[in-house]
Design a protein around this motif. Sequence first.
Motif, mmCIF file in Angstrom:
data_model
loop_
_atom_site.group_PDB
_atom_site.id
_atom_site.type_symbol
_atom_site.label_atom_id
_atom_site.label_comp_id
_atom_site.label_asym_id
_atom_site.label_seq_id
_atom_site.Cartn_x
_atom_site.Cartn_y
_atom_site.Cartn_z
ATOM 1 N N GLY A 130 0.821 -1.212 0.000
ATOM 2 C CA GLY A 130 0.000 0.000 0.000
ATOM 3 C C GLY A 130 0.850 1.254 0.000
ATOM 4 O O GLY A 130 0.519 2.239 -0.673
ATOM 5 N N LEU A 131 1.945 1.233 0.733
ATOM 6 C CA LEU A 131 2.830 2.396 0.772
ATOM 7 C C LEU A 131 3.485 2.627 -0.589
ATOM 8 O O LEU A 131 3.659 3.777 -1.014
ATOM 9 C CB LEU A 131 3.882 2.216 1.865
ATOM 10 N N ILE A 132 3.802 1.555 -1.287
ATOM 11 C CA ILE A 132 4.318 1.694 -2.652
ATOM 12 C C ILE A 132 3.242 2.330 -3.538
ATOM 13 O O ILE A 132 3.528 3.245 -4.331
ATOM 14 C CB ILE A 132 4.792 0.335 -3.212
ATOM 15 N N LEU A 133 1.998 1.895 -3.392
ATOM 16 C CA LEU A 133 0.896 2.485 -4.146
ATOM 17 C C LEU A 133 0.751 3.977 -3.829
ATOM 18 O O LEU A 133 0.591 4.803 -4.737
ATOM 19 C CB LEU A 133 -0.408 1.751 -3.841
ATOM 20 N N VAL A 134 0.827 4.323 -2.553
ATOM 21 C CA VAL A 134 0.742 5.731 -2.153
ATOM 22 C C VAL A 134 1.893 6.524 -2.785
ATOM 23 O O VAL A 134 1.703 7.652 -3.244
ATOM 24 C CB VAL A 134 0.708 5.870 -0.616
ATOM 25 N N GLY A 135 3.078 5.934 -2.829
ATOM 26 C CA GLY A 135 4.206 6.596 -3.491
ATOM 27 C C GLY A 135 3.935 6.853 -4.960
ATOM 28 O O GLY A 135 4.272 7.921 -5.491
ATOM 29 N N LEU A 136 3.319 5.884 -5.622
ATOM 30 C CA LEU A 136 2.985 6.060 -7.044
ATOM 31 C C LEU A 136 1.916 7.142 -7.224
ATOM 32 O O LEU A 136 2.001 7.956 -8.145
ATOM 33 C CB LEU A 136 2.523 4.735 -7.648
ATOM 34 N N ILE A 137 0.934 7.158 -6.334
ATOM 35 C CA ILE A 137 -0.090 8.205 -6.394
ATOM 36 C C ILE A 137 0.547 9.567 -6.127
ATOM 37 O O ILE A 137 0.212 10.562 -6.775
ATOM 38 C CB ILE A 137 -1.235 7.908 -5.402
ATOM 39 N N ALA A 138 1.475 9.591 -5.176
ATOM 40 C CA ALA A 138 2.146 10.853 -4.840
ATOM 41 C C ALA A 138 2.946 11.407 -6.018
ATOM 42 O O ALA A 138 3.152 12.624 -6.103
ATOM 43 C CB ALA A 138 3.049 10.666 -3.621
#
Length: 126
Positions: A54-62
């Motif tokens: 999920g944190l990787i996903l948040v990084g991609l969204i960021a």
Amino acid sequence: MPIPKLFLLLGSLSALLGVAVGAFGAHALKARLSTEMLAVYHTGVQYHFYHALGLILVGLIALQLPESPWIKWSGWLLVAGMVLFSGSLYVLAISGVRWWGAITPVGGAAFIAGWAACALAVGKAL
């Protein structure tokens, strides 16, 4: 370091740690922990790994929403959740000290708030 790259790095390192902690539990702790405590440990590993991804996903969204304060909150809340939720379950399982379980819901609340912040960030960008 820019926030998107930081969350991508932290997510990748957290996933690495999730695999290592899971392997440690499966091999080194299997014979030492009760079935109940092994299940507690396993829950910590599951949530750790889910939220590392999920944190990787948040990084991609960021990367797409670099100015969003909500996506920054999302990432930091997921990090806090991993430390508090999974960390407390690891310590509880290994030590057997039950009061560590009182910290777990705080980490769960951080996970929920982190995903809510992520949804808010994306929703505001629509």
